[in-house]
Design an enzyme around this catalytic site. Structure first.
Site, PDB file in Angstrom:
ATOM      1  N   ASP A  48     -11.205   2.599   4.156  1.00 33.26           N
ATOM      2  CA  ASP A  48     -11.505   1.181   3.928  1.00 33.26           C
ATOM      3  C   ASP A  48     -13.020   0.949   3.848  1.00 33.26           C
ATOM      4  O   ASP A  48     -13.466  -0.130   3.442  1.00 33.26           O
ATOM      5  CB  ASP A  48     -10.940   0.333   5.086  1.00 33.26           C
ATOM      6  CG  ASP A  48      -9.681  -0.439   4.692  1.00 33.26           C
ATOM      7  OD1 ASP A  48      -9.451  -0.609   3.482  1.00 33.26           O
ATOM      8  OD2 ASP A  48      -8.950  -0.864   5.593  1.00 33.26           O
TER       9      ASP A  48
ATOM     10  N   LYS B 171       0.843  -1.206   0.000  1.00 35.32           N
ATOM     11  CA  LYS B 171       0.000   0.000   0.000  1.00 35.32           C
ATOM     12  C   LYS B 171       0.874   1.251   0.000  1.00 35.32           C
ATOM     13  O   LYS B 171       0.593   2.220  -0.702  1.00 35.32           O
ATOM     14  CB  LYS B 171      -0.943  -0.024   1.210  1.00 35.32           C
ATOM     15  CG  LYS B 171      -2.101  -1.007   1.025  1.00 35.32           C
ATOM     16  CD  LYS B 171      -2.869  -1.306   2.308  1.00 35.32           C
ATOM     17  CE  LYS B 171      -3.808  -2.491   2.086  1.00 35.32           C
ATOM     18  NZ  LYS B 171      -4.485  -2.936   3.319  1.00 35.32           N
TER      19      LYS B 171
ATOM     20  N   GLN C 149      -4.750  -2.068   9.641  1.00 39.05           N
ATOM     21  CA  GLN C 149      -4.542  -3.348   8.961  1.00 39.05           C
ATOM     22  C   GLN C 149      -5.077  -4.501   9.813  1.00 39.05           C
ATOM     23  O   GLN C 149      -4.730  -4.624  10.988  1.00 39.05           O
ATOM     24  CB  GLN C 149      -3.043  -3.546   8.657  1.00 39.05           C
ATOM     25  CG  GLN C 149      -2.720  -4.807   7.879  1.00 39.05           C
ATOM     26  CD  GLN C 149      -3.355  -4.827   6.478  1.00 39.05           C
ATOM     27  OE1 GLN C 149      -3.303  -3.842   5.744  1.00 39.05           O
ATOM     28  NE2 GLN C 149      -3.981  -5.940   6.125  1.00 39.05           N
TER      29      GLN C 149
END
Ligand code: NDP
Length: 292
Positions: A122, A55, A99
């Site tokens: 997200d 990322k 994460q």
């Protein structure tokens, strides 16, 4: 010669990256700061480290700023909440991700629901899930958004099609089912899961079969209709005797179904690259809102 059956996620993701990079460059030209994506990484899970590294690399490749907040495995829920609070209030950060998975002693949902919805790139907070459900603008979760974008840009029409989604997770199966059944995508959607009976009979009715079950090479030719489009979300490392020591397969037995399908996403190079570029897409959206 190009294989027309293959839905090339790598290529589509590269095109999207170029579009995003051009928008970032235009922001910089106007004297605005680059979009800034942060990631919170707790512990030393190998796959999580790899995802966060890729990322960061993707951010840099489009001219965005990225930063990673690393916490040790033994961090408490309070430690993680402190970072979340800091990121919620730091105006320099446009969006951030935590994460997953988090170490088992930390309540994952509590952490996720503490993310400020305007920074939740997200799309995992209840606020964004609710907006998605009613079709209002929001941050759409990266993998489902990536799948819809991949189908659209590969000229696979979803309107009126019967889409069968295998898997009902909160990050892939459920949101992709909602998004495909909404106005605009206009598909008729069936969701299957581990308790579904007569699975084969259902999957064989799919014009488009989306597979996100986490079972290596589970879907065989007899589960697929002639001419179906197959989207394989699964990613599995299978140990072998090659130099690398492993190869990657999906949830679909690619070789077995290949002759039957009209189009298919490969693994790797299908849905995976789309997930990361979708996160960049959401970060750009966040940055545009912040700089208005
Ligand atoms: P989860 O393990 O969270 O969910 C799996 C789902 O599949 C569950 O709903 C489960 O049913 C269902 N399922 C499991 N076995 C079967 C079966 N035999 N028949 C029908 N349904 C079944 O997985 P995720 O959604 O998180 O991920 C799925 C796969 O996609 C994984 O391989 C993961 O690594 C990959 N992935 C890839 C991404 C990418 O960028 N390409 C991003 C995210 C995930 P039940 O609910 O009943 O348990």
């Amino acid at each position: 010669m190009a294989d027309n059956k293959i839905i090339d996620g790598k290529l589509v993701a590269e095109t999207m990256k170029k579009e995003i990079a051009a928008e970032v460059a235009a922001m910089l030209d106007k004297g605005l700061s680059a979009p800034h994506l942060a990631a919170v990484l707790v512990g030393d899970d190998g796959a999580s480290i790899t995802y966060v590294n890729s990322k960061e690399k993707a951010c840099r490749s489009v001219g965005m700023t990225s930063s990673v907040y690393r916490l040790p495995e033994k961090s408490t829920e309070e430690d993680v909440l402190k970072i979340v609070d800091f990121l919620n209030n730091d105006d320099e950060i446009d969006g951030y991700i935590v994460q997953l998975p988090l170490p088992s002693h930390i309540n994952e949902n509590k952490i996720i629901q503490s993310i400020k919805p305007t920074k939740d790139v997200d799309g995992f907070t209840l606020h964004n899930i609710g907006l998605m459900q009613i079709g209002e603008p929001c941050y759409l979760p990266a993998t489902p958004f990536g799948i819809l974008e991949l189908l659209k840009r590969s000229n696979v029409k979803t309107e009126g099609k019967h889409v069968v989604v295998m898997g009902r997770s909160n990050i892939v199966g459920t949101p992709v089912s909602v998004m495909l059944s909404r106005k605009g995508a206009d598909a008729t959607v069936t969701i299957c899961h581990s308790k579904t009976q007569n699975l084969k009979e259902i999957t064989r009715q799919a014009d488009i079969l989306i597979v996100a079950i986490g079972q290596p090479e589970f879907v065989k030719a007899d589960m697929v209709k002639d001419g179906a489009v197959v989207v394989d979300v699964g990613i599995h490392r299978i140990k072998d005797n090659s130099e690398k020591g492993y190869h990657i397969v999906g949830d679909v037995d690619y070789k077995d179904v290949y002759e039957k399908v009209s189009k298919i996403t490969p693994v790797p190079g299908g849905v995976g690259p789309m997930t990361i570029v979708s996160l960049l897409h959401n970060t750009l959206l966040a940055a545009k809102k912040n700089r208005k």
